[in-house]
Write a protein that holds these residues in place. Structure first.
Motif, mmCIF file in Angstrom:
data_model
loop_
_atom_site.group_PDB
_atom_site.id
_atom_site.type_symbol
_atom_site.label_atom_id
_atom_site.label_comp_id
_atom_site.label_asym_id
_atom_site.label_seq_id
_atom_site.Cartn_x
_atom_site.Cartn_y
_atom_site.Cartn_z
ATOM 1 N N GLN A 21 0.836 -1.214 0.000
ATOM 2 C CA GLN A 21 0.000 0.000 0.000
ATOM 3 C C GLN A 21 0.865 1.256 0.000
ATOM 4 O O GLN A 21 0.563 2.247 -0.670
ATOM 5 C CB GLN A 21 -0.958 0.008 1.202
ATOM 6 C CG GLN A 21 -1.928 -1.170 1.215
ATOM 7 C CD GLN A 21 -2.532 -1.455 -0.141
ATOM 8 O OE1 GLN A 21 -3.099 -0.560 -0.777
ATOM 9 N NE2 GLN A 21 -2.415 -2.686 -0.619
ATOM 10 N N ALA A 22 1.970 1.207 0.754
ATOM 11 C CA ALA A 22 2.859 2.369 0.819
ATOM 12 C C ALA A 22 3.493 2.642 -0.546
ATOM 13 O O ALA A 22 3.658 3.797 -0.950
ATOM 14 C CB ALA A 22 3.936 2.137 1.879
ATOM 15 N N VAL A 23 3.823 1.574 -1.271
ATOM 16 C CA VAL A 23 4.410 1.719 -2.611
ATOM 17 C C VAL A 23 3.397 2.377 -3.551
ATOM 18 O O VAL A 23 3.731 3.260 -4.346
ATOM 19 C CB VAL A 23 4.858 0.336 -3.152
ATOM 20 C CG1 VAL A 23 5.104 0.381 -4.650
ATOM 21 C CG2 VAL A 23 6.107 -0.129 -2.403
ATOM 22 N N LYS A 24 2.141 1.940 -3.423
ATOM 23 C CA LYS A 24 1.086 2.516 -4.253
ATOM 24 C C LYS A 24 0.981 4.031 -4.014
ATOM 25 O O LYS A 24 0.868 4.824 -4.962
ATOM 26 C CB LYS A 24 -0.239 1.842 -3.857
ATOM 27 C CG LYS A 24 -1.189 1.611 -4.970
ATOM 28 C CD LYS A 24 -2.159 0.483 -4.665
ATOM 29 C CE LYS A 24 -3.130 0.841 -3.559
ATOM 30 N NZ LYS A 24 -4.074 -0.273 -3.255
ATOM 31 N N VAL A 25 1.045 4.416 -2.748
ATOM 32 C CA VAL A 25 0.948 5.843 -2.418
ATOM 33 C C VAL A 25 2.183 6.600 -2.924
ATOM 34 O O VAL A 25 2.072 7.710 -3.452
ATOM 35 C CB VAL A 25 0.754 6.034 -0.895
ATOM 36 C CG1 VAL A 25 0.823 7.509 -0.522
ATOM 37 C CG2 VAL A 25 -0.584 5.431 -0.457
ATOM 38 N N LEU A 26 3.360 5.969 -2.789
ATOM 39 C CA LEU A 26 4.577 6.624 -3.289
ATOM 40 C C LEU A 26 4.495 6.812 -4.808
ATOM 41 O O LEU A 26 4.862 7.872 -5.329
ATOM 42 C CB LEU A 26 5.817 5.803 -2.898
ATOM 43 C CG LEU A 26 7.172 6.353 -3.348
ATOM 44 C CD1 LEU A 26 7.388 7.798 -2.887
ATOM 45 C CD2 LEU A 26 8.316 5.473 -2.816
ATOM 46 N N ASP A 27 3.992 5.802 -5.497
ATOM 47 C CA ASP A 27 3.823 5.924 -6.957
ATOM 48 C C ASP A 27 2.874 7.076 -7.305
ATOM 49 O O ASP A 27 3.118 7.839 -8.246
ATOM 50 C CB ASP A 27 3.284 4.617 -7.545
ATOM 51 C CG ASP A 27 4.370 3.540 -7.625
ATOM 52 O OD1 ASP A 27 5.572 3.901 -7.600
ATOM 53 O OD2 ASP A 27 4.022 2.350 -7.690
ATOM 54 N N ALA A 28 1.804 7.186 -6.522
ATOM 55 C CA ALA A 28 0.852 8.276 -6.776
ATOM 56 C C ALA A 28 1.516 9.632 -6.536
ATOM 57 O O ALA A 28 1.290 10.592 -7.276
ATOM 58 C CB ALA A 28 -0.384 8.119 -5.882
ATOM 59 N N ALA A 29 2.368 9.703 -5.507
ATOM 60 C CA ALA A 29 3.085 10.960 -5.225
ATOM 61 C C ALA A 29 4.072 11.280 -6.351
ATOM 62 O O ALA A 29 4.247 12.441 -6.727
ATOM 63 C CB ALA A 29 3.819 10.860 -3.885
ATOM 64 N N CYS A 30 4.695 10.233 -6.907
ATOM 65 C CA CYS A 30 5.603 10.434 -8.053
ATOM 66 C C CYS A 30 4.858 11.091 -9.214
ATOM 67 O O CYS A 30 5.336 12.061 -9.798
ATOM 68 C CB CYS A 30 6.150 9.088 -8.542
ATOM 69 S SG CYS A 30 7.406 8.387 -7.482
ATOM 70 N N ALA A 303 6.117 9.251 3.813
ATOM 71 C CA ALA A 303 6.154 10.723 3.892
ATOM 72 C C ALA A 303 7.443 11.175 4.576
ATOM 73 O O ALA A 303 8.100 12.125 4.127
ATOM 74 C CB ALA A 303 4.925 11.241 4.647
ATOM 75 N N MET A 304 7.825 10.483 5.639
ATOM 76 C CA MET A 304 9.090 10.842 6.316
ATOM 77 C C MET A 304 10.279 10.652 5.376
ATOM 78 O O MET A 304 11.213 11.446 5.358
ATOM 79 C CB MET A 304 9.298 9.992 7.578
ATOM 80 C CG MET A 304 8.364 10.323 8.722
ATOM 81 S SD MET A 304 8.840 9.501 10.266
ATOM 82 C CE MET A 304 10.028 10.685 10.953
ATOM 83 N N PRO A 313 9.789 17.725 0.335
ATOM 84 C CA PRO A 313 8.906 18.084 1.451
ATOM 85 C C PRO A 313 7.457 18.312 1.029
ATOM 86 O O PRO A 313 6.536 18.021 1.784
ATOM 87 C CB PRO A 313 9.528 19.364 2.023
ATOM 88 C CG PRO A 313 10.431 19.885 0.956
ATOM 89 C CD PRO A 313 10.887 18.703 0.169
ATOM 90 N N GLN A 314 7.259 18.810 -0.202
ATOM 91 C CA GLN A 314 5.865 19.057 -0.625
ATOM 92 C C GLN A 314 5.098 17.755 -0.767
ATOM 93 O O GLN A 314 3.940 17.658 -0.380
ATOM 94 C CB GLN A 314 5.856 19.774 -1.966
ATOM 95 C CG GLN A 314 6.166 21.249 -1.848
ATOM 96 C CD GLN A 314 6.216 21.890 -3.223
ATOM 97 O OE1 GLN A 314 6.760 21.301 -4.159
ATOM 98 N NE2 GLN A 314 5.653 23.081 -3.332
ATOM 99 N N ALA A 315 5.766 16.741 -1.322
ATOM 100 C CA ALA A 315 5.119 15.442 -1.465
ATOM 101 C C ALA A 315 4.836 14.846 -0.088
ATOM 102 O O ALA A 315 3.786 14.233 0.140
ATOM 103 C CB ALA A 315 6.003 14.502 -2.296
ATOM 104 N N ALA A 316 5.765 15.048 0.848
ATOM 105 C CA ALA A 316 5.561 14.553 2.218
ATOM 106 C C ALA A 316 4.336 15.208 2.841
ATOM 107 O O ALA A 316 3.456 14.531 3.391
ATOM 108 C CB ALA A 316 6.803 14.833 3.060
ATOM 109 N N ASP A 317 4.257 16.533 2.733
ATOM 110 C CA ASP A 317 3.106 17.250 3.287
ATOM 111 C C ASP A 317 1.797 16.762 2.663
ATOM 112 O O ASP A 317 0.794 16.597 3.349
ATOM 113 C CB ASP A 317 3.223 18.769 3.002
ATOM 114 C CG ASP A 317 4.350 19.415 3.807
ATOM 115 O OD1 ASP A 317 4.840 18.780 4.763
ATOM 116 O OD2 ASP A 317 4.742 20.540 3.467
#
Ligand code: IPM
Ligand code: MN
Length: 356
Positions: A21-30, A303-304, A313-317
């Protein structure tokens, strides 16, 4: 070539479900923020014992060292509980922390507004919101000291050693002071200097480092008192810096104040860019494979990672804001409240992606 290379250590129990799930969210942030990530996987913990005979294969260390950052799920489970200490999955976790030089463990205890009622601590004690950063020393102290067994007057006995050098204390203190400077400039150093010599050296050293940070208000607290103060008046804390074992214990306590251990992220840093990011909870073998685990601690760990290792930082926020938004209406079963919608691990991942 991708902008960043990330090694995934999915581990055991619920580890694979939550990392997916975390990978999915990271991909979406990319996609949203216009950068690319390339993944590699490596074995750690019980799955490594099963496949390679050791909890931390050399190949895993090499892959992690060759990457920009590492995302870890969780390790351990009943299947490996009877193995000798140095062959257990947990030995792999300690080993990777040591091998990558991850001496600074950041464990934020943040309470999301909508989760306040999930905290066992009364509303009036928590106040508006809670934001404590525990900085735990991670590659020294009793976790890494000499240990053994012997007989004392023919009675079996065992011993472990707590030792810290001034150098180890100085570098973790600097991490904590630097963080305090970016926050509310308040640092509490936690020790047991009324009993332990290693704590007396810890305290002296932290005081010396404090001369470099005249703006930070430093105070010292015994660990037993700190355990009490965390539930009595958690709002007095901003940044806490402490040893490996005290940080282990206090961060579990602080996580409950925030509602659920299923919510808390962590970063393990080496002083360079490479970091290891993992939820502070364990592998939860009792619910592994049921699809009901809470992936938010791992998602918040991503996010961290974006903040501390990848300079995004913007993607983290944005990820943190997306999590806060989803929590208003949807919950996994560990933090479920009546009137809201109960979702699976995967659905929670999808919702955070959508909210991004
Ligand atoms: C943690 C865990 C580990 C620790 C265990 C699994 C070895 O409790 O990351 O807090 O004690 O450091
Ligand atoms: Mn722990």
């Amino acid at each position: 070539m991708a902008d960043y290379k990330i090694t995934l250590l999915k581990g055991d129990g619920i580890g694979p479900e939550i990392v997916n799930q975390a990978v999915k969210v990271l991909d979406a942030a990319c996609d949203k923020f216009g950068f690319t990530v390339e993944y590699d996987e490596a074995l750690l913990g019980g799955c490594a014992i099963d496949a390679a005979g050791v909890p931390l294969p050399d190949e895993t260390i090499a892959k992690c060292k060759a990457s920009d950052s590492v995302i870890l799920g969780a390790v351990g489970g009943p299947k490996w509980d009877t193995l000798p200490g140095n062959q257990r999955p947990e030995a792999g976790l300690l080993g990777i922390r040591g091998a990558l030089g991850l001496f600074a463990n950041l464990r934020p205890s943040v309470i999301f507004g909508s989760l306040k009622s999930a905290s066992p601590i009364k509303d009036e004690i928590i106040g508006g919101n809670l934001d404590i950063m525990i900085v735990r020393e991670l590659t020294g102290g009793i976790y890494f000291g000499e240990r053994g067994r012997k007989e004392v007057n023919s009675i079996p006995a065992a011993w472990d050693t707590e030792m810290y050098s001034t150098e180890e204390v100085e570098r973790i203190a600097r991490v904590a002071f630097d963080l305090a400077m970016k926050r509310n400039k308040k640092l509490t150093s936690v020790d047991k200097a009324n009993v332990l010599e290693s704590s007396r050296l810890w305290r002296e050293t932290v005081i010396k480092v404090s001369e470099e940070y005249p703006e930070v208000e430093l105070n010292h607290m015994y660990v037993d008192n700190c355990a009490m103060q965390l539930v009595r008046n958690p709002r007095q804390f901003d940044v806490i810096v402490t040893s490996n074992i005290f940080g282990d214990i206090l961060s579990d306590e602080a996580s409950m104040i925030a509602g659920s251990i299923g919510m808390l992220a962590s970063a393990s840093l080496s002083g360079g860019k490479l970091g290891l990011y993992e939820p502070i909870h364990g592998s939860a073998p009792d619910i592994a494979g049921l699809g009901i685990a809470n992936p938010l601690a791992t998602i918040l760990s991503v996010a961290m990672m974006l903040r501390y290792s990848l300079d995004r930082p913007q993607a983290a926020d944005a990820i943190e804001a997306a999590v806060a938004k989803v929590l208003e209406t949807h919950r996994t079963s560990d933090i479920y409240e009546e009137g809201l919608i109960k979702v699976s691990c995967e659905e929670m991942g999808d919702l955070v992606c959508k909210a991004l």
